[in-house]
Design an enzyme around this catalytic site. Structure first.
Site, PDB file in Angstrom:
ATOM      1  N   ARG A  22      -1.544  -3.395 -19.221  1.00 22.85           N
ATOM      2  CA  ARG A  22      -2.754  -3.006 -18.292  1.00 22.85           C
ATOM      3  C   ARG A  22      -2.798  -1.884 -17.683  1.00 22.85           C
ATOM      4  O   ARG A  22      -2.077  -1.617 -16.602  1.00 22.85           O
ATOM      5  CB  ARG A  22      -3.581  -3.375 -18.021  1.00 22.85           C
ATOM      6  CG  ARG A  22      -5.640  -3.334 -17.900  1.00 22.85           C
ATOM      7  CD  ARG A  22      -6.080  -4.827 -18.668  1.00 22.85           C
ATOM      8  NE  ARG A  22      -5.723  -5.123 -19.904  1.00 22.85           N
ATOM      9  CZ  ARG A  22      -6.437  -4.740 -21.154  1.00 22.85           C
ATOM     10  NH1 ARG A  22      -7.447  -3.982 -21.223  1.00 22.85           N
ATOM     11  NH2 ARG A  22      -6.146  -4.457 -21.553  1.00 22.85           N
TER      12      ARG A  22
ATOM     13  N   TYR B 271       0.832  -0.747  -0.244  1.00 24.89           N
ATOM     14  CA  TYR B 271       0.390  -0.349  -0.303  1.00 24.89           C
ATOM     15  C   TYR B 271       1.147   1.556   0.355  1.00 24.89           C
ATOM     16  O   TYR B 271       2.026   1.300   1.059  1.00 24.89           O
ATOM     17  CB  TYR B 271      -0.886  -0.507   1.309  1.00 24.89           C
ATOM     18  CG  TYR B 271      -2.650  -0.197   1.164  1.00 24.89           C
ATOM     19  CD1 TYR B 271      -3.352   0.478   0.065  1.00 24.89           C
ATOM     20  CD2 TYR B 271      -3.233  -1.209   1.224  1.00 24.89           C
ATOM     21  CE1 TYR B 271      -4.208   0.318  -0.581  1.00 24.89           C
ATOM     22  CE2 TYR B 271      -4.404  -1.698   1.256  1.00 24.89           C
ATOM     23  CZ  TYR B 271      -4.808  -0.513   0.173  1.00 24.89           C
ATOM     24  OH  TYR B 271      -6.254  -1.037  -0.465  1.00 24.89           O
TER      25      TYR B 271
ATOM     26  N   GLU C 178      -0.429   4.633  -0.950  1.00 28.92           N
ATOM     27  CA  GLU C 178      -1.521   5.853  -1.677  1.00 28.92           C
ATOM     28  C   GLU C 178      -0.399   6.567  -1.418  1.00 28.92           C
ATOM     29  O   GLU C 178       0.292   7.390   0.225  1.00 28.92           O
ATOM     30  CB  GLU C 178      -2.375   6.149  -0.214  1.00 28.92           C
ATOM     31  CG  GLU C 178      -4.048   5.420  -0.853  1.00 28.92           C
ATOM     32  CD  GLU C 178      -4.995   4.663   0.644  1.00 28.92           C
ATOM     33  OE1 GLU C 178      -4.072   3.953   1.518  1.00 28.92           O
ATOM     34  OE2 GLU C 178      -5.789   4.950   0.379  1.00 28.92           O
TER      35      GLU C 178
ATOM     36  N   ASP D 286      -6.686  12.891 -25.690  1.00 25.23           N
ATOM     37  CA  ASP D 286      -7.093  11.045 -25.451  1.00 25.23           C
ATOM     38  C   ASP D 286      -5.675  10.481 -26.827  1.00 25.23           C
ATOM     39  O   ASP D 286      -6.449  10.530 -27.378  1.00 25.23           O
ATOM     40  CB  ASP D 286      -8.318  10.949 -24.723  1.00 25.23           C
ATOM     41  CG  ASP D 286      -7.856   9.511 -24.728  1.00 25.23           C
ATOM     42  OD1 ASP D 286      -7.017   8.178 -25.139  1.00 25.23           O
ATOM     43  OD2 ASP D 286      -9.426   8.681 -24.073  1.00 25.23           O
TER      44      ASP D 286
ATOM     45  N   THR E 104      -3.363   5.074 -21.727  1.00 26.65           N
ATOM     46  CA  THR E 104      -3.216   3.780 -21.460  1.00 26.65           C
ATOM     47  C   THR E 104      -2.197   3.784 -21.648  1.00 26.65           C
ATOM     48  O   THR E 104      -1.045   3.510 -22.743  1.00 26.65           O
ATOM     49  CB  THR E 104      -4.642   3.254 -21.930  1.00 26.65           C
ATOM     50  OG1 THR E 104      -4.306   3.203 -23.438  1.00 26.65           O
ATOM     51  CG2 THR E 104      -5.962   3.249 -21.483  1.00 26.65           C
TER      52      THR E 104
ATOM     53  N   LYS F  80      -1.584  -0.171 -24.930  1.00 24.34           N
ATOM     54  CA  LYS F  80      -2.283  -0.331 -26.745  1.00 24.34           C
ATOM     55  C   LYS F  80      -1.232  -0.492 -27.734  1.00 24.34           C
ATOM     56  O   LYS F  80      -0.280  -1.265 -27.242  1.00 24.34           O
ATOM     57  CB  LYS F  80      -2.828   0.608 -26.967  1.00 24.34           C
ATOM     58  CG  LYS F  80      -4.542   0.853 -25.605  1.00 24.34           C
ATOM     59  CD  LYS F  80      -5.740   1.363 -26.839  1.00 24.34           C
ATOM     60  CE  LYS F  80      -6.847   1.387 -25.943  1.00 24.34           C
ATOM     61  NZ  LYS F  80      -7.003   1.860 -24.745  1.00 24.34           N
TER      62      LYS F  80
HETATM   63  N1  DSN Z   1     -11.822  -0.726 -25.116  1.00 19.32           N
HETATM   64  C1  DSN Z   1     -10.209   0.109 -25.934  1.00 19.32           C
HETATM   65  C2  DSN Z   1     -10.239   0.510 -27.814  1.00 19.32           C
HETATM   66  O1  DSN Z   1     -10.965  -0.608 -27.850  1.00 19.32           O
HETATM   67  O2  DSN Z   1     -10.569   1.017 -28.049  1.00 19.32           O
HETATM   68  C3  DSN Z   1     -10.703   1.697 -25.658  1.00 19.32           C
HETATM   69  O3  DSN Z   1     -11.160   1.924 -24.192  1.00 19.32           O
END
Ligand code: DSN
Length: 411
Positions: A230, A49, A51, A195, A221, A224
């Site tokens: 993740r 933990y 925080e 984004d 994120t 990707k």
């Molecule tokens: N779910 C993602 C996508 O497939 O683009 C975006 O968060």
């Protein structure tokens, strides 16, 4: 150890590994991260933990966690040339929530592209917090080209005077002109949020222009095109640093996922290597090759092609729904997702299109030649939809192709 302590879950994990090895992953938002990322993600940092932020924690015992998070922050800043980084968001949706909490008051006007046109749930969908808590104004893609029309976005921004304009999408196959978005934001007195979740790896590898010099806040994120664990992170100008950090903790999240932060640090480190540039450039080359081959086979691509890692196939003229196409391709080991296309008359559960992305196959080492093969495999399934014999034959060829470009050889 898992196989003896919990054979039920162990078996499922093995099956998922086999599935990832033996199918063609074409979901534009997915990737196969490295063994190093997996190892960090599965480490004992999961037990801690912490925080707060480095050197300002609410618990003892954080000397190593502090170093891990500091390294992750410094790498994120260096990789993207950012003034400030927060590496704690558990997910992209949380990163977007934190960006809004940092910059907006409840009820403020936020200008975005809708989910149906290629945005995201958190870009103001009425079923999402963003659509309920903020006054959403949607700009539209150009009806002729299906591309961003910066002049009409500027006109709308000047009329509506939103508090912030958001750019960055989940299903937009073209380059985003972030400099132009900054000009639009400035001309209408708005803040700019980008984004970049989908294109973060392309930005890191120099295969897409960066929003970082222009946006007040950039959310992303890590899993990707960036090929990390993740999770998510936020970059911002120094003047927004305190609001971003406070918005995320204590505003939204509790304890950070230190194991994920370690894995994000590993991912940022990997993305700084020269090979990652080649990877990012190859993702785009592969997407272009796949797109060209599909168009050659008579498929309509939204906007007529791609500049990035993904393309949208409009199946209207083929007379097949996105759902039926997705299901048939899945049976043949080709994994992608149905997607709305502009002027779609079908519901989001059926759709008239497919979204196809090349990050996973590029990670596996496939190049332009294999993309042509993949396009032909897709075409064989879609032109013989419902034919079990075709599906069986294509599935065998899919497995052969996967075996030539093995994933997770170590496992
Ligand atoms: N779910 C993602 C996508 O497939 O683009 C975006 O968060």
């Amino acid at each position: 150890m898992l196989s003896t302590s919990d054979p039920e879950i162990s078996k499922l994990l093995k099956s998922e590994l086999e599935r990832q090895k033996k199918t063609l992953g074409l979901i534009a938002s997915e990737n196969y991260c490295s063994m190093a990322v997996l190892q960090a993600q599965g480490s004992v940092l999961s037990n801690k933990y912490s925080e707060g932020y480095p050197k300002k924690r609410y618990y003892a015992g954080n000397q190593f966690v502090d170093d891990v998070e500091t390294i992750a922050i410094e790498r994120a800043k260096r990789l993207f040339g950012a003034e400030h980084a927060n590496v704690q968001p558990h997910a992209g949706a949380i990163a977007n929530l934190a960006a809004y909490v940092a910059l907006l008051e409840l009820g403020d006007k936020l200008m975005t592209l809708s989910l149906a046109q290629g945005g995201h749930l958190t870009h103001g969908s009425p079923v999402n917090f963003s659509g309920k808590w903020y006054k959403i104004i949607h700009y539209e893609l150009d009806p002729e080209t299906s591309m961003l029309n910066y002049d009409s976005i500027e006109k709308l921004a000047k009329e509506q005077k939103p508090k912030a304009i958001l750019c960055g999408y989940t299903a937009y196959p073209r380059t985003i002109d972030f400099k132009r978005f900054r000009e639009i934001a400035d001309s209408s007195g708005a803040l700019m949020i980008a984004d970049m979740a989908h294109i973060a790896g392309l930005v890191a590898g120099g295969a897409h222009p960066s929003p970082v010099p222009y946006a007040d806040v950039v959310t992303s994120t890590t899993h990707k095109t960036l090929r990390g664990p993740r999770g998510a992170f936020i970059l911002s100008k120094e003047k927004h640093a305190k609001s971003v950090d406070k918005a995320l903790f204590p505003g939204i999240q509790g304890g950070p996922f230190d194991h994920s932060i370690a894995a994000k640090a590993v991912c940022f480190g990997e993305a700084m290597k020269l090979e990652f540039k080649d990877y990012a450039i190859q993702i785009v080359k592969n997407a272009k090759a796949l797109a060209n081959e599909l168009m050659g086979l008579g498929y309509d691509l939204v906007s007529g092609g791609t500049d990035n890692h993904l393309m949208l196939v409009d199946l209207t003229r083929k007379g097949v729904s996105g759902k039926d196409a997705q299901d048939a391709l899945e049976k043949a080991g080709i994994i992608l997702n149905k997607n709305m296309v502009p002027k779609d008359t079908r519901s989001p559960f059926i759709t008239s299109g497919l979204r196809i992305g090349t990050p996973v196959l590029t990670t596996r080492g496939m190049k332009e030649g294999e993309m042509k093969d993949v396009a032909r495999l897709i075409d064989r399934v879609l032109t013989n939809i419902g034919d079990a014999g075709t599906i069986t034959k294509v599935k065998t060829e899919v497995v052969e192709l996967c075996e030539r470009f093995p994933a997770y050889k170590e496992l």
